[in-house]
Write an enzyme that holds these catalytic residues in place. Structure first.
Site, PDB file in Angstrom:
ATOM      1  N   GLU A   1       0.813  -1.215   0.000  1.00 54.00           N
ATOM      2  CA  GLU A   1       0.000   0.000   0.000  1.00 54.00           C
ATOM      3  C   GLU A   1       0.848   1.268   0.000  1.00 54.00           C
ATOM      4  O   GLU A   1       0.461   2.275  -0.606  1.00 54.00           O
ATOM      5  CB  GLU A   1      -0.906   0.006   1.233  1.00 54.00           C
ATOM      6  CG  GLU A   1      -1.696   1.295   1.407  1.00 54.00           C
ATOM      7  CD  GLU A   1      -2.542   1.299   2.671  1.00 54.00           C
ATOM      8  OE1 GLU A   1      -3.755   1.536   2.554  1.00 54.00           O
ATOM      9  OE2 GLU A   1      -1.992   1.057   3.770  1.00 54.00           O
ATOM     10  N   ASP A   2       1.998   1.220   0.642  1.00 58.65           N
ATOM     11  CA  ASP A   2       2.807   2.431   0.765  1.00 58.65           C
ATOM     12  C   ASP A   2       3.560   2.782  -0.510  1.00 58.65           C
ATOM     13  O   ASP A   2       4.082   3.890  -0.632  1.00 58.65           O
ATOM     14  CB  ASP A   2       3.800   2.288   1.920  1.00 58.65           C
ATOM     15  CG  ASP A   2       3.103   2.282   3.267  1.00 58.65           C
ATOM     16  OD1 ASP A   2       2.114   3.023   3.420  1.00 58.65           O
ATOM     17  OD2 ASP A   2       3.537   1.524   4.153  1.00 58.65           O
TER      18      ASP A   2
ATOM     19  N   HIS B   1       0.757   6.306  10.191  1.00 57.94           N
ATOM     20  CA  HIS B   1       0.047   6.819   9.018  1.00 57.94           C
ATOM     21  C   HIS B   1      -1.359   7.273   9.383  1.00 57.94           C
ATOM     22  O   HIS B   1      -1.891   6.894  10.433  1.00 57.94           O
ATOM     23  CB  HIS B   1      -0.101   5.722   7.954  1.00 57.94           C
ATOM     24  CG  HIS B   1       1.162   5.321   7.270  1.00 57.94           C
ATOM     25  ND1 HIS B   1       1.559   4.000   7.159  1.00 57.94           N
ATOM     26  CD2 HIS B   1       2.109   6.050   6.632  1.00 57.94           C
ATOM     27  CE1 HIS B   1       2.700   3.941   6.487  1.00 57.94           C
ATOM     28  NE2 HIS B   1       3.052   5.172   6.151  1.00 57.94           N
TER      29      HIS B   1
ATOM     30  N   CYS C   1      -2.772  -2.417   4.437  1.00 51.84           N
ATOM     31  CA  CYS C   1      -1.364  -2.267   4.060  1.00 51.84           C
ATOM     32  C   CYS C   1      -0.909  -3.260   2.995  1.00 51.84           C
ATOM     33  O   CYS C   1       0.038  -2.985   2.263  1.00 51.84           O
ATOM     34  CB  CYS C   1      -0.464  -2.463   5.285  1.00 51.84           C
ATOM     35  SG  CYS C   1      -0.704  -1.240   6.592  1.00 51.84           S
TER      36      CYS C   1
END
Length: 273
Positions: A70-71, A170, A266
């Site tokens: 996801e990042d 986050h 994530c």
């Protein structure tokens, strides 16, 4: 009723053994690699059994956090923005992700863009949340305003509300989407500060409804195609949450990834073609 609809998900096909050395803000119990592997396999099977087409890339032992895809990119529709992670040790992960997306871009008609100023513009997908009307993006230790500005230049068609994430990893460490306009959010002090910013800054604030839970990790759920994944570790917190029951709900374990600050969103990036 509106739902978040997707056709594909980008995922890491397996878990590197080096995941036991994944980044974490706090001290934690050792990650049980074999259990993490089983939990990720179950996660992928749930996504695939739901009807999503999985685009898989292989893990890399040099990238302990690579399962947290996801990042590395942010997607909506057929548009994908390759990020530049604020965590220096994770920046080479985007090369693998970009290569994989470029392999399938013609077949899937993807529009791909990347952060250009990699020396000073940083953004991670865990700080970006699409509500159905806008992106809410957190400025954190991993995402800065320069990174957000580059993101905005690619997704010009959507408004962006920017919030400060003063503590924690986050934005989505404290909240996530259940339905368009429905946000599940922790009742911790840090989450309440972000909620106040959303309500004061977003032009869509009056359209949002918040579902409250007690723990930060419980506020991260994965909603897609009338399905929703929730952490079985927090099952008691989802009782009498009617918005969650508007989906077909799947309960998955996340204990080992939680140790290294990993939530359910994530490990996948959804898009629609």
């Amino acid at each position: 009723m509106n739902y978040f609809e997707y056709t594909h998900a980008l995922v890491c096909a397996d878990v590197p053994r080096s995941v036991i050395n994944g980044l974490s803000l706090d001290k934690h119990e050792p990650v049980d690699y074999e259990l993490a592997k089983k939990q990720h396999e179950a996660y992928l099977k749930t996504l695939e059994d739901s009807g999503l087409n999985l685009i898989r890339f292989s893990s890399n032992e040099n990238h302990p956090d690579c399962v947290f895809v996801e990042d590395t990119c942010i997607a909506l529709g057929n548009k994908v923005f390759i990020t530049n992670p604020g965590a220096e040790s994770r920046r080479n992960e985007v090369l693998v992700v970009k290569s994989k997306l470029e392999q399938v871009s013609r077949e899937l008609n993807l529009q791909i863009a990347s952060v250009q100023n990699t020396s000073s513009s940083f953004i991670e997908g865990g700080d970006c949340m699409f509500t159905g009307k806008e992106f809410i993006i957190g400025i954190s230790t991993r995402t800065n305003q320069q990174g957000i500005d580059e993101f905005k230049s690619f997704f010009k068609e959507y408004p962006v509300t920017v919030c400060q994430v003063a503590e924690g990893l986050h934005l989505k460490s404290f909240m996530s989407m259940v339905l368009p306009g429905v946000i599940i959010i922790s009742q911790t002090k840090e989450a309440k500060l972000i909620e106040e910013q959303i309500l004061s800054k977003s032009k869509f604030a009056s359209d949002y409804r918040f579902v409250k839970v007690d723990e930060n990790c419980a506020a991260n759920v994965l909603a897609f195609n009338r399905n929703i994944l929730t952490c079985m570790e927090y099952e008691s917190m989802y009782l009498n949450k009617d918005d969650l029951e508007k989906h077909r709900r799947f309960r998955v374990a996340n204990s080992e990834f939680k140790k290294i600050d990993g939530c359910l969103t994530c490990r996948s990036v959804f898009f629609k073609i």
